[in-house]
Design an enzyme around this catalytic site. Sequence first.
Site, mmCIF file in Angstrom:
data_model
loop_
_atom_site.group_PDB
_atom_site.id
_atom_site.type_symbol
_atom_site.label_atom_id
_atom_site.label_comp_id
_atom_site.label_asym_id
_atom_site.label_seq_id
_atom_site.Cartn_x
_atom_site.Cartn_y
_atom_site.Cartn_z
ATOM 1 C CG HIS A 254 -1.653 -1.220 1.473
ATOM 2 N ND1 HIS A 254 -2.949 -1.387 1.071
ATOM 3 C CD2 HIS A 254 -1.290 -2.393 2.026
ATOM 4 C CE1 HIS A 254 -3.359 -2.595 1.382
ATOM 5 N NE2 HIS A 254 -2.373 -3.237 1.967
ATOM 6 N N GLY B 60 -11.780 -5.789 1.696
ATOM 7 C CA GLY B 60 -11.590 -4.748 2.706
ATOM 8 C C GLY B 60 -10.539 -3.714 2.364
ATOM 9 C CD GLN B 61 -6.533 -4.326 -0.300
ATOM 10 O OE1 GLN B 61 -6.381 -5.469 0.076
ATOM 11 N NE2 GLN B 61 -5.716 -3.341 -0.016
ATOM 12 C CE LYS B 62 -7.148 4.497 3.901
ATOM 13 N NZ LYS B 62 -5.898 5.035 4.374
ATOM 14 C CG LEU B 64 -12.131 -3.186 -2.854
ATOM 15 C CD1 LEU B 64 -12.052 -4.679 -2.546
ATOM 16 C CD2 LEU B 64 -12.731 -2.979 -4.226
#
Lengths: 335, 175
Positions: A254, B60-62, B64
């Site tokens: 990320h 749960g990715q940011k 999404l």
Amino acid sequence: MASIEPIALLSEEEKIKKQKAYEEGVAKRYEERISKKQQRKSNIEHKPEETVDYFWKEFNSQNSDINSMFEQLSEALEPNTIAKEIDVKLEIMQKYMNDSILFLNPFDLRIAQSTIKKLQADLTKEREKYAPRKKFGFKSRQKQTQNGGQVPKKEPSVVAKISPAPLPASKNSFVLKDRKNENIIITPEEVFNKDLLILNLDNCTLYIHSIPATVHMTNITNSQISFGPVKTSIMIHDCVNTKFSLACQQLRIHTSVKCDFYIHVTSRAIIEDSSGLRFAPFTNTYPNLQDDYMISGLDEKLNNWAIVNDFNWLSNNEASPNWRIIQEDQRMAWK
Amino acid sequence: MKQKEKEIRLLMLGLDNAGKTTILKKFNGEDIHDISPTLGFNIQTLEHRDYKLNIWDVGGQKSLRSYWRNYFDQTDGLIWVVDSGDAMRLKDCREELKSLLLEERLAGATLLVFANKQDLDGALRVEEIRLALGLDEIQSHHWAIHGCSAVTGKNLLQGMDWMIADIASRIFTVD
């Protein structure tokens, strides 16, 4: 508050009453659901088809309707009226998409979602242009995302007051942090089967020839990091200009830029809000590596290093601009 | 009792890397070794204790999370999955959960918090997670927290059974 009345404490009569109410409830809800289902079914039967193709035809025509309304907006005498109409159309579009969720695949769904998001963002922008200027008020700080606002950050309008709770530190974790200009070698025993947390390294080389249980790395710059096999996942945040050699089941990267990854991944790597990343297969070796693969349980033969999913790039046809493969002659030698 | 279709719709959410898909697959008795981070969502329909469970597992990715709301409708139970080994993001985790609990469309849902990854040596204990997430302040939903391990399967059944019992007693008897 979450407790359920223990059945055992009820009298026989109450039990029967409860059971009866329960059965009636079940029956009622069952019928409701069936009728809802049938309703839905009959709605669908009237439509020609419930297919992805049909969805896109309909969706795109709604999309182009809205786009042409946007064009009218710039010349309209009463832009607010048209903006309202666009709003209504957008809601219909959203509903149509929601109703189609069951037969759309995730990829189509996300394209549709981002189309709607974009239209909503455009509408907000237009509205700001035409809206009479407020005499006073707070400026809304809307950060533009890089890809044209495709993925707007969710800002809940009402955030419940959260009383601050102290964040506990994980026990039995191995934490390495705040190091600069160092060569760090960690003995296998120190991290074996521990949760490894690495924070704030700059210009370091770090070698860990052991098997951590799971790994989190945050804010690492200008460094070189190397691990033995991790059976679970490795999470990476905010790393810059760093080379990694990693073996794991899942790799999640990320908000990082300009990093190289020499990896062995048995499921796949994902990247999010990152750019300038490069990937190559894991080539590192150390005396006990084979044993470590065995002990960790990570499959040594399965390596999907070249499959990288970019959560900010959903096209199946075009490659993400945020990562690429390192040419063979440019790969570094790990040792 | 008559054999009726008793359908329950469960929505499973949580930060990325919490283990949502692993819980889903383990609960369904599937192999969990080749699970990739979820790009989109998974749906699983399974029969359990006379109920038909529709479980929605959304990534749960940011990037999404703003899509979660598309899955709120008709949710009977919300399963909030927490990575007990990720102390650093517990604050994020708490805030995401709080904003979910304000959602009107989730107002009637039972909340089950799974403190997952209890098999990790460094995992926070269930009590610690309960405190860090401020669960005791929740007045708006029936809730419970269960420690579990999706990898070993420990306590998954216990948590799900609690949730199903709560939903059943709420939906099928209270009118």
